[in-house]
Design an enzyme around this catalytic site. Structure first.
Site, PDB file in Angstrom:
ATOM      1  CE  LYS A  54      -3.886  -2.409   2.116  1.00 15.59           C
ATOM      2  NZ  LYS A  54      -4.744  -2.671   3.263  1.00 15.59           N
ATOM      3  CD  GLN A  98      -3.592  -4.354   6.420  1.00 13.12           C
ATOM      4  OE1 GLN A  98      -3.697  -3.308   5.797  1.00 13.12           O
ATOM      5  NE2 GLN A  98      -4.033  -5.501   5.939  1.00 13.12           N
ATOM      6  CG  ASP A 121      -9.433   0.300   4.787  1.00 13.05           C
ATOM      7  OD1 ASP A 121      -9.253  -0.190   3.667  1.00 13.05           O
ATOM      8  OD2 ASP A 121      -8.633   0.172   5.736  1.00 13.05           O
TER       9      ASP A 121
HETATM   10  N1  GUN Z   1      -7.059  -6.583   6.206  1.00 14.55           N
HETATM   11  C1  GUN Z   1      -7.379  -7.335   5.134  1.00 14.55           C
HETATM   12  N2  GUN Z   1      -7.871  -6.561   4.148  1.00 14.55           N
HETATM   13  C2  GUN Z   1      -7.851  -5.285   4.616  1.00 14.55           C
HETATM   14  C3  GUN Z   1      -8.230  -4.029   4.042  1.00 14.55           C
HETATM   15  O1  GUN Z   1      -8.706  -3.928   2.903  1.00 14.55           O
HETATM   16  N3  GUN Z   1      -8.055  -2.956   4.862  1.00 14.55           N
HETATM   17  C4  GUN Z   1      -7.548  -3.051   6.113  1.00 14.55           C
HETATM   18  N4  GUN Z   1      -7.438  -1.930   6.816  1.00 14.55           N
HETATM   19  N5  GUN Z   1      -7.199  -4.197   6.665  1.00 14.55           N
HETATM   20  C5  GUN Z   1      -7.335  -5.310   5.908  1.00 14.55           C
END
Ligand code: GUN
Length: 290
Positions: A54, A98, A121
């Site tokens: 990311k 995350q 998100d």
């Molecule tokens: N954990 C697995 N997928 C995601 C996501 O798309 N965003 C976040 N913040 N955590 C995750």
């Protein structure tokens, strides 16, 4: 009819060029550089690899990523204070925590603390609610990426039967909601661990989205010929022939599904790159609203 591999990497790259142009124009016109805070608590190897990807993607399009790595022992109260600071920080337009978090921290409390206007998100109750009632909001990244991938592959979901396997808050439930929206107009069945005779549903599906978190959940014999398979799974399978000691596998058995499906997303290179791209998209959108 030839089976099509849906190339998420290529579509993601095209969209990222558009996003980079949007970032440059925002900077030129308003002097604003979009900023994303990326918070990782602990050192879960899969999470480390996701947040690194990311952050790299942010850099690629000119978004400023503020990397915040915290030890697994971090107190919930400290994480909540940090989120409050970021909510008030005008250089930060998006906040990403995350998941999963260590078990002593309440994900509900942490997600709920993120200001909805910085929730790139799309996980806060406010944005989930807005999505469900069709109001403008940040759409969750993987589900949004999946719908874009389906559209861009020339697949018209209108009137089709989509079967979603998995009912997580991150993928299963929201992707079912997005596919059922008037704009997409699919008829949706949501299957989960309580579903009896999964094949009875998948065999009727024109589109199967598999987000179960278990390799081999979907096999070719469970599909209707020509069905579209969207594989959201990212599973690490031990493999001593690989440098890292593992290979990635989706939730679908690619080999058998590819023999029956009309189109399928690969893992890696399908949904994953699109998920990250929609995060960049949301961060740019958030910065544009300033
Ligand atoms: N954990 C697995 N997928 C995601 C996501 O798309 N965003 C976040 N913040 N955590 C995750």
């Amino acid at each position: 009819m030839r089976m099509k591999i849906i190339d998420g990497k290529e579509l993601a790259q095209n969209l990222r060029s558009e996003i980079a142009a949007g970032v440059a124009s925002l900077k030129a016109q308003k002097g604003i550089v979009p900023g994303l805070a990326v918070i990782l608590v602990g050192d879960n190897p899969a999470s480390v690899s996701y947040v690194t990807a990311k952050e790299k993607a942010c850099e690629q399009v000119g978004i400023l990523s503020r990397e915040i790595r915290l030890p697994a022992t971090t107190l919930e109260s400290n994480l909540l204070s940090l989120i409050n600071e970021l909510n008030a920080d005008s250089a930060i337009h998006g906040i990403l925590v995350q998941l999963p978090l260590p078990t002593h921290i309440s994900e509900k409390a942490v997600i709920g603390a993120i200001a909805p206007e910085k929730d790139v998100d799309g996980f806060t109750p406010v944005n989930v609610g807005r999505m469900l009632i069709g109001e403008e909001c940040f759409l969750p990244c993987a589900p949004h990426g999946i719908v874009k991938l389906i559209e861009a592959s020339g697949i018209n979901a209108n009137g089709k039967h989509a079967v979603v396997i998995g009912r997580s808050n991150i993928v299963g439930k929201p992707v079912a909601a997005l596919l059922a929206r008037k704009e997409t107009n699919a008829t949706v069945t949501l299957c989960h661990t309580g579903t009896r005779d999964l094949e009875r549903f998948t065999r009727q599906a024109d589109i199967v989205v598999v987000a179960a978190g278990r390799p081999g959940t979907l096999t070719g014999e469970m599909l209707k010929p020509g069905a579209v398979v969207i594989d959201v799974g990212v599973n690490r399978i031990a493999d001593s022939t690989r440098r890292k000691g593992f290979r990635l596998s989706g939730d679908a058995d690619f080999e058998s599904c590819a023999k029956v499906a009309g189109a399928i997303t690969p893992v890696p290179g399908g949904v994953g790159p699109m998920t990250i791209t929609m995060l960049l998209w949301n961060t740019l959108e958030s910065a544009k609203r300033c």
